[in-house]
Design an enzyme around this catalytic site. Structure first.
Site, PDB file in Angstrom:
ATOM      1  N   SER A  91       0.851  -1.188   0.000  1.00 33.70           N
ATOM      2  CA  SER A  91       0.000   0.000   0.000  1.00 33.70           C
ATOM      3  C   SER A  91       0.888   1.239   0.000  1.00 33.70           C
ATOM      4  CB  SER A  91      -0.903  -0.002   1.245  1.00 33.70           C
ATOM      5  OG  SER A  91      -1.439   1.287   1.489  1.00 33.70           O
ATOM      6  N   TYR A 134      -1.795  -1.107  10.328  1.00 40.46           N
ATOM      7  CA  TYR A 134      -1.985  -1.498   8.926  1.00 40.46           C
ATOM      8  C   TYR A 134      -0.790  -1.060   8.091  1.00 40.46           C
ATOM      9  CZ  TYR A 134      -3.902  -1.363   4.176  1.00 40.46           C
ATOM     10  OH  TYR A 134      -4.099  -1.522   2.828  1.00 40.46           O
TER      11      TYR A 134
END
Length: 313
Positions: free
Chosen positions: A199, A212
């Site tokens: 990401s 995350y």
């Protein structure tokens, strides 16, 4: 005011040795040319250049294993790889979505699709993946580690079980599944591929998604390091997109939010050529722009991005 500033600059220039001015001019020219080359290179890679011939590279009729392959980006990976002629093994915990994806892919692309319904956050299930592959004699040539979990909250407010869910799904499952398949991938006569979904949050501080983002940073470093170990036989690509319209993000396409297909199609153009990509051309362009900003500015931009797309909604 502007006139005063201009005169001050003129005085500084007059007092600066010509050799230094030539050096600054050369440095500035180099920076401009380098930036221009990066823009043209990105345009070529994402607009003009075509992907490699993957069936020839990895084996026509072989299998692609896609974790989380029934929804979102995982479904796009399943569809795009099936479109290229690969049979698909979907691993997902959602039987209904997986079965629907299976029927759609088999109908549209005339390949074989198998489903394995399990939760990869449970480490015991990794061994079941290996058993399924052996029992069905599947020649896996492409592994797409796409399955992931996301939770937005300040770290101080996150229950331990949520933290472990993120780590088990995003880090442990990806690592153990890769380790499980590596011996078979290395034994194949043709090349193989491992694609890991990271990401953009792995590149910068991401408040309220701290755990995350940390798991996605692990995926980036794991992928880059693994590539050096196995690059003679296996292509490794890590994909670090920005916002993608999925069930997890719950955001419509628009602005910096792109379709899952755009992310995957962009990534496929880099498979076998580079170690990392942002995926969609839009996200690659944003990554290039962000490289000009300082860490402090990037942090402010991240905060605005989060508030625009997540926090206030």
């Amino acid at each position: 005011m502007l006139g005063h500033i201009s005169k001050s600059i003129d005085k500084i220039v007059e007092k600066t040795p010509k050799q230094a001015l030539y050096g600054f001019a050369a440095l500035g020219s180099f920076y401009v040319l380098r930036s221009g080359f990066r823009v043209l290179s990105s345009f070529y890679r994402h607009v003009i250049r075509r992907p490699l011939d993957f069936p020839s590279r990895y084996g026509k009729g072989s299998w692609a294993l896609v974790t989380g392959g029934a929804n979102g980006i995982g479904k796009a990976w399943s569809q795009e790889l099936a479109k290229l002629g690969f049979n698909i093994l979907i691993i997902d915990f959602d039987w209904e979505a997986a079965n629907q994806a299976k029927e759609t892919i088999e109908l549209n692309y005339k390949v074989v699709v198998e489903m394995l319904i399990l939760d990869l956050s449970d480490q015991d299930n990794i061994a079941n993946v290996g058993k399924f592959i052996e029992e069905n004699n599947l020649d896996i040539s492409i592994l797409v580690n796409n399955a992931g979990a996301h939770k937005m909250a300040p770290v101080k407010d996150m229950p331990n079980e949520d933290i472990m869910k993120l780590i088990n799904t995003n880090v442990i499952a990806m690592t153990l599944l890769t380790r499980l398949l590596l011996p078979k991938l290395l034994e194949r006569k043709q090349r193989s591929a491992i694609i890991n979904m990271s990401s953009v949050s792995a590149h910068i501080g991401f408040p309220y998604s701290t755990v995350y983002a940390a798991t996605k940073s692990y995926i980036r470093i794991f992928s880059a390091s693994l590539r050096e170990e196995i690059k003679e036989k296996i292509d490794v690509l890590v994909v670090s997109p920005e916002g993608v319209s999925t069930n997890m993000t719950k955001k419509p396409v628009g602005g910096d939010i792109v379709r899952p297909e755009d992310c995957v199609i962009g990534a496929l153009k880099e498979l076998g050529r580079r170690i990392e990509t942002f995926g969609a051309p839009r996200h690659t362009w944003n990554g290039w722009k962000n490289s000009f900003f300082s860490d402090a500015t990037r942090s402010e931009r991240t905060e605005r991005y989060l508030r625009k797309y997540f926090i206030n909604k």
